[in-house]
Design a protein around this motif. Sequence first.
Motif, mmCIF file in Angstrom:
data_model
loop_
_atom_site.group_PDB
_atom_site.id
_atom_site.type_symbol
_atom_site.label_atom_id
_atom_site.label_comp_id
_atom_site.label_asym_id
_atom_site.label_seq_id
_atom_site.Cartn_x
_atom_site.Cartn_y
_atom_site.Cartn_z
ATOM 1 N N GLY A 1 -58.846 -4.758 -52.857
ATOM 2 C CA GLY A 1 -57.665 -4.642 -53.694
ATOM 3 C C GLY A 1 -57.974 -4.766 -55.169
ATOM 4 O O GLY A 1 -57.543 -3.946 -55.993
ATOM 5 N N LEU A 2 -58.747 -5.779 -55.523
ATOM 6 C CA LEU A 2 -59.083 -6.024 -56.920
ATOM 7 C C LEU A 2 -60.023 -4.955 -57.458
ATOM 8 O O LEU A 2 -59.867 -4.481 -58.592
ATOM 9 C CB LEU A 2 -59.711 -7.413 -57.047
ATOM 10 C CG LEU A 2 -59.847 -8.007 -58.451
ATOM 11 C CD1 LEU A 2 -58.494 -8.057 -59.150
ATOM 12 C CD2 LEU A 2 -60.454 -9.405 -58.369
ATOM 13 N N GLY A 3 -61.008 -4.557 -56.647
ATOM 14 C CA GLY A 3 -61.955 -3.534 -57.088
ATOM 15 C C GLY A 3 -61.274 -2.222 -57.414
ATOM 16 O O GLY A 3 -61.577 -1.578 -58.425
ATOM 17 N N ALA A 4 -60.347 -1.806 -56.564
ATOM 18 C CA ALA A 4 -59.622 -0.556 -56.806
ATOM 19 C C ALA A 4 -58.778 -0.660 -58.069
ATOM 20 O O ALA A 4 -58.699 0.282 -58.867
ATOM 21 C CB ALA A 4 -58.746 -0.221 -55.604
ATOM 22 N N ARG A 5 -58.152 -1.791 -58.261
ATOM 23 C CA ARG A 5 -57.282 -1.957 -59.430
ATOM 24 C C ARG A 5 -58.073 -2.014 -60.736
ATOM 25 O O ARG A 5 -57.633 -1.510 -61.771
ATOM 26 C CB ARG A 5 -56.457 -3.236 -59.276
ATOM 27 C CG ARG A 5 -55.300 -3.334 -60.261
ATOM 28 C CD ARG A 5 -54.446 -4.542 -59.982
ATOM 29 N NE ARG A 5 -55.137 -5.784 -60.377
ATOM 30 C CZ ARG A 5 -54.712 -6.998 -60.046
ATOM 31 N NH1 ARG A 5 -53.641 -7.124 -59.262
ATOM 32 N NH2 ARG A 5 -55.354 -8.077 -60.453
ATOM 33 N N LEU A 6 -59.276 -2.598 -60.686
ATOM 34 C CA LEU A 6 -60.065 -2.762 -61.902
ATOM 35 C C LEU A 6 -60.764 -1.480 -62.352
ATOM 36 O O LEU A 6 -61.013 -1.287 -63.538
ATOM 37 C CB LEU A 6 -61.110 -3.862 -61.698
ATOM 38 C CG LEU A 6 -60.579 -5.294 -61.594
ATOM 39 C CD1 LEU A 6 -61.700 -6.234 -61.174
ATOM 40 C CD2 LEU A 6 -59.962 -5.746 -62.921
ATOM 41 N N GLY A 7 -61.113 -0.618 -61.397
ATOM 42 C CA GLY A 7 -61.748 0.637 -61.792
ATOM 43 C C GLY A 7 -63.003 1.001 -61.038
ATOM 44 O O GLY A 7 -63.721 1.915 -61.448
ATOM 45 N N LEU A 8 -63.307 0.309 -59.933
ATOM 46 C CA LEU A 8 -64.438 0.712 -59.098
ATOM 47 C C LEU A 8 -64.023 1.886 -58.223
ATOM 48 O O LEU A 8 -62.921 1.888 -57.669
ATOM 49 C CB LEU A 8 -64.898 -0.467 -58.231
ATOM 50 C CG LEU A 8 -65.394 -1.697 -59.001
ATOM 51 C CD1 LEU A 8 -65.663 -2.853 -58.032
ATOM 52 C CD2 LEU A 8 -66.643 -1.368 -59.804
ATOM 53 N N ASP A 9 -64.893 2.861 -58.069
ATOM 54 C CA ASP A 9 -64.550 4.062 -57.298
ATOM 55 C C ASP A 9 -64.934 3.970 -55.832
ATOM 56 O O ASP A 9 -64.309 4.609 -54.987
ATOM 57 C CB ASP A 9 -65.214 5.293 -57.921
ATOM 58 C CG ASP A 9 -64.463 5.773 -59.147
ATOM 59 O OD1 ASP A 9 -63.355 6.305 -58.985
ATOM 60 O OD2 ASP A 9 -64.963 5.596 -60.257
ATOM 61 N N VAL A 10 -65.990 3.230 -55.529
ATOM 62 C CA VAL A 10 -66.473 3.075 -54.154
ATOM 63 C C VAL A 10 -66.968 1.641 -53.986
ATOM 64 O O VAL A 10 -67.568 1.069 -54.896
ATOM 65 C CB VAL A 10 -67.623 4.067 -53.839
ATOM 66 C CG1 VAL A 10 -68.250 3.768 -52.481
ATOM 67 C CG2 VAL A 10 -67.110 5.509 -53.876
ATOM 68 N N VAL A 11 -66.705 1.075 -52.809
ATOM 69 C CA VAL A 11 -67.179 -0.270 -52.463
ATOM 70 C C VAL A 11 -67.881 -0.166 -51.120
ATOM 71 O O VAL A 11 -67.260 0.212 -50.114
ATOM 72 C CB VAL A 11 -66.011 -1.270 -52.387
ATOM 73 C CG1 VAL A 11 -66.490 -2.618 -51.871
ATOM 74 C CG2 VAL A 11 -65.346 -1.431 -53.750
ATOM 75 N N MET A 12 -69.178 -0.472 -51.084
ATOM 76 C CA MET A 12 -69.974 -0.327 -49.859
ATOM 77 C C MET A 12 -70.215 -1.684 -49.206
ATOM 78 O O MET A 12 -70.885 -2.549 -49.782
ATOM 79 C CB MET A 12 -71.312 0.339 -50.170
ATOM 80 C CG MET A 12 -71.172 1.755 -50.651
ATOM 81 S SD MET A 12 -72.766 2.575 -50.683
ATOM 82 C CE MET A 12 -72.267 4.163 -51.324
ATOM 83 N N ARG A 13 -69.687 -1.836 -48.021
ATOM 84 C CA ARG A 13 -69.762 -3.110 -47.325
ATOM 85 C C ARG A 13 -71.116 -3.293 -46.651
ATOM 86 O O ARG A 13 -71.562 -2.477 -45.858
ATOM 87 C CB ARG A 13 -68.651 -3.201 -46.262
ATOM 88 C CG ARG A 13 -68.762 -4.370 -45.291
ATOM 89 C CD ARG A 13 -68.778 -5.724 -46.005
ATOM 90 N NE ARG A 13 -69.053 -6.781 -45.036
ATOM 91 C CZ ARG A 13 -68.123 -7.573 -44.518
ATOM 92 N NH1 ARG A 13 -66.857 -7.426 -44.893
ATOM 93 N NH2 ARG A 13 -68.438 -8.505 -43.641
ATOM 94 N N GLN A 14 -71.771 -4.399 -47.001
ATOM 95 C CA GLN A 14 -72.980 -4.838 -46.334
ATOM 96 C C GLN A 14 -72.542 -5.784 -45.203
ATOM 97 O O GLN A 14 -72.003 -6.844 -45.475
ATOM 98 C CB GLN A 14 -73.880 -5.567 -47.351
ATOM 99 C CG GLN A 14 -75.171 -6.111 -46.814
ATOM 100 C CD GLN A 14 -76.267 -5.069 -46.774
ATOM 101 O OE1 GLN A 14 -76.020 -3.898 -46.994
ATOM 102 N NE2 GLN A 14 -77.478 -5.492 -46.476
#
Length: 526
Positions: A349-362
């Motif tokens: 939620g926070l990453g999308a709102r701040l401006g990250l385009d992709v989040v890769m889960r380890q």
Amino acid sequence: LRSFWTTCPCVSLFRDSNGTRSESLDMTVDLDLTTMIRRVDPRFLSVTIDASLAEEEKFMKLLSSPKIRTLAGALSPAFLRFGGTRQDFMVFSPQSSLQDSLASCEDLDLPPGLEKHLKEDWTLQQVVLLQEDLQRKYRRLKFTESTVDLLHAFANCSGLDLIFGLNALLRSADHSWNSSNANVLLRYCESRNYRMSWELGNEPNSFEKKAGVRVDGYQLGLDFTRLREMMSQSKLYRDAGLYGPDVGQPHGHRIDIMQGFLKSGADAIDAFTWHHYYVNGRDTTLEDFLDPDILDSLTLKTRDVLEKVDLVSPGKAVWLGETSSAYGGGAVGLSDTFVAGFMWLDKLGLGARLGLDVVMRQVLVGSGSYHLVDNNLDPLPDYWLSLLYKQLVGPEVLRVETRSGSNRRVRLYLHCSHTQRPGSVTLVSMNLSGRSVRISIPVLVSSSSVDVFVLQSDAPGKEGLCSRSVKLNGELLNMVDDKTLPDLRGARLPPGQHLELPAFSLAFFVFTDARATACQGRGRLR
């Protein structure tokens, strides 16, 4: 803002999901349904496979399990990153005894007896890998065409876009990257028509600790430029993605690496990648996973990276190329349990709102305690959470603000829904406290029916936070069989009802008739 308010008492009593009466917090929120603040990549939630799986090539055959392919395919569209610490010790060693391409994805299916044997061996192998990590003793690994074939077939049959991490520790006498081994690998992949993207190196800030090799950021940028030149000479890979440098979260000399890399390598990459973990897996606590201050720490670090990248390369996409709850392989008894979902959902939620385009889960599959599936390849709580996110949350980010009853342990994010119904919105919600919450919504939205998806541990109270099982609206989630996932259905809430968020719960509220103009192709991007 085109939204309206409802008011309600500050505190009320209602029966929670366990049938007991408890004091609840009432909150009133404001939703802006007209303005899209940003749009993330459709593959925003993506996953990784740790390169540790290839330490012995036989374990790559686990990707032929029908179960893991079913689970991966349900997360499509997504990137699949193959990388991690051991990628910088892997050397392609072709055997030149090529097998024919798979006739169909069913050809991948692993015989049950072999799968059982491999899973047992993999459980033991993880103990060896953990010891190597603790001692920082890594050996050079040779991998053949088999690893590449299995990995590409798995990604292709699961509908995932493969990103392959190349070894950046192969160095020439002048300390520049020795690209000869990568060139052999690229030529092989092109001969097989394997469509994929590339990375070079994993966490260059730790090269010296892992291998006694120091590479500054400027040189690393030149190495990426060399790789881009190699790709440009290939008909298949001239337009393929190149991502990096996969540096650790910014502080100290990592900032120097970032800035040096951007000076010489920004033009070579399609997205700037960095890694983030909240806590040290060896000494973290249950309370850390529920601490708003720890969750909020992502904001400052993300903004720092975004500002530094934008200063040198305006408009360049920024990704979390590897991320989870705790570094060091995760926190045993926490990172693979229900409580890890709070860090994971808040990061999305926070990453999308701040401006990250992709989040890769380890990691989808690999060593450690932060995986999405267990050693039997059965889904863990964060897998179910990821699956719901994929099914319910669209790429358009909207604005939600709390007007009254604010509580930092109640965290809310708003997106257009991932649905064919124009104007639908999804409220992503989490309650990190032991106190139930009742959310009042604007009249505009409260006239809409709501599909409710509430995730809770299968055990009550704070003790249940360390469970490895999860319930959706009171029903325990399990696969139907190795090739079938259950139908994740919401509970329909009639118009005009308040939203109830139980203690220690994660929830998605889908307003099917919200008629949000930002979600009908008419909203303006601000």
